[in-house]
Scaffold this active site. Sequence first.
Site, PDB file in Angstrom:
ATOM      1  N   SER A  10       6.416  59.683  33.589  1.00 58.19           N
ATOM      2  CA  SER A  10       7.534  59.817  34.481  1.00 58.19           C
ATOM      3  C   SER A  10       6.987  60.549  35.840  1.00 58.19           C
ATOM      4  O   SER A  10       6.306  61.372  35.534  1.00 58.19           O
ATOM      5  CB  SER A  10       8.556  60.524  33.658  1.00 58.19           C
ATOM      6  OG  SER A  10       9.774  60.832  34.726  1.00 58.19           O
ATOM      7  N   LYS A  42      -0.561  54.865  30.088  1.00 56.73           N
ATOM      8  CA  LYS A  42      -0.756  54.408  28.928  1.00 56.73           C
ATOM      9  C   LYS A  42      -0.439  52.803  28.705  1.00 56.73           C
ATOM     10  O   LYS A  42      -0.019  52.278  29.963  1.00 56.73           O
ATOM     11  CB  LYS A  42       0.573  54.851  28.050  1.00 56.73           C
ATOM     12  CG  LYS A  42       0.666  56.268  27.918  1.00 56.73           C
ATOM     13  CD  LYS A  42       2.102  56.845  27.399  1.00 56.73           C
ATOM     14  CE  LYS A  42       2.091  58.612  27.445  1.00 56.73           C
ATOM     15  NZ  LYS A  42       3.338  58.725  27.157  1.00 56.73           N
ATOM     16  N   ASP A  83       5.117  62.984  24.138  1.00 50.86           N
ATOM     17  CA  ASP A  83       5.811  62.181  25.120  1.00 50.86           C
ATOM     18  C   ASP A  83       7.282  62.585  25.531  1.00 50.86           C
ATOM     19  O   ASP A  83       7.772  63.272  24.819  1.00 50.86           O
ATOM     20  CB  ASP A  83       5.708  60.962  24.556  1.00 50.86           C
ATOM     21  CG  ASP A  83       6.444  59.809  25.247  1.00 50.86           C
ATOM     22  OD1 ASP A  83       6.147  59.632  26.485  1.00 50.86           O
ATOM     23  OD2 ASP A  83       7.656  59.169  24.730  1.00 50.86           O
ATOM     24  N   ASP A 122      10.197  60.781  27.495  1.00 48.99           N
ATOM     25  CA  ASP A 122      11.414  59.825  27.251  1.00 48.99           C
ATOM     26  C   ASP A 122      11.322  58.910  25.630  1.00 48.99           C
ATOM     27  O   ASP A 122      10.462  58.571  25.449  1.00 48.99           O
ATOM     28  CB  ASP A 122      11.589  58.578  28.363  1.00 48.99           C
ATOM     29  CG  ASP A 122      11.725  59.200  29.797  1.00 48.99           C
ATOM     30  OD1 ASP A 122      12.791  59.498  29.662  1.00 48.99           O
ATOM     31  OD2 ASP A 122      10.789  58.908  30.470  1.00 48.99           O
ATOM     32  N   THR A 158       3.821  62.605  30.063  1.00 50.74           N
ATOM     33  CA  THR A 158       4.671  61.351  30.347  1.00 50.74           C
ATOM     34  C   THR A 158       4.155  60.558  31.708  1.00 50.74           C
ATOM     35  O   THR A 158       3.510  61.249  32.676  1.00 50.74           O
ATOM     36  CB  THR A 158       6.043  61.937  30.709  1.00 50.74           C
ATOM     37  OG1 THR A 158       7.050  61.175  31.025  1.00 50.74           O
ATOM     38  CG2 THR A 158       5.980  63.032  31.825  1.00 50.74           C
TER      39      THR A 158
HETATM   40 CA    CA Z   1       8.388  57.373  25.413  1.00 51.77          CA
END
Ligand code: CA
Length: 247
Positions: A133, A165, A29, A31, A131
């Site tokens: 992101s 997720k 992952d 962040d 991610t």
């Molecule tokens: Ca995270």
Amino acid sequence: MEKETIKKAVEHYAFQTGKRLNPKAVLFDMDGVLYDSMRHHARSWMEISARHHLLAEEKDFYLWEGQTGAGTINALFQRTFHRDATEAEKQDLYAEKAALFTRYNDGNPMPGAADVLRVVRSFGLQRVVVTGSGQRSLLDKLEHSFPGCFSTDKMVTAFDVKIGKPHPEPYWMGLQKAGVAPHEAIVVENAPMGVHAGVAAGIFTIAVNTGPLSDADLQKEGAHLLFPSMDALAHSFPLLMDVIHFT
Ligand code: CA
């Protein structure tokens, strides 16, 4: 961490899945794992919430971390106005939040992350980023922070995932990009929803508690092992590999 604790976790995984753990890739992952960025995300979300009169507290953004931005905005709208956010509201608020994050983010890597990557590479394991992101030029950023560790064909981002997720989808995609089966991978996650996704994908999931949540918040989602930091994971990773190969 004690060898016995690691051994129990590896045995539990085999019991749970019927497969012997044989890692060829580590799915990271981003962040809160590779970057010390969650505080900047939480600050940006808190400002957006205040600006739009949405009921929120800082801890929410750690508990909801990992889901899509649209999912977080919808959760805030449900709590505050008892209705879903419209598509336009989701887009506008997410754009505002992303702009604030860009302003606040200092790009600092997570302490110990480079050490974890170094150890993972030394065992010849692939590295994949998974991610939610959607930042542009993510690879440039990763290359700058962790030279030679990642490649563009080994990344799952917001542009790839449809569900996000805590659904296992992002980690299924990560397995696909690495060309490995669930028992041939290890997930490293800091968020409850991310741990949930890794476990649901059938992958041995390591939680690193780098934020303000309790260990129980991560353990109750089924984390196979839990470390207090990336430094601690880097330190114990060779022992984990030893236990995997010699038990
Ligand atoms: Ca995270």
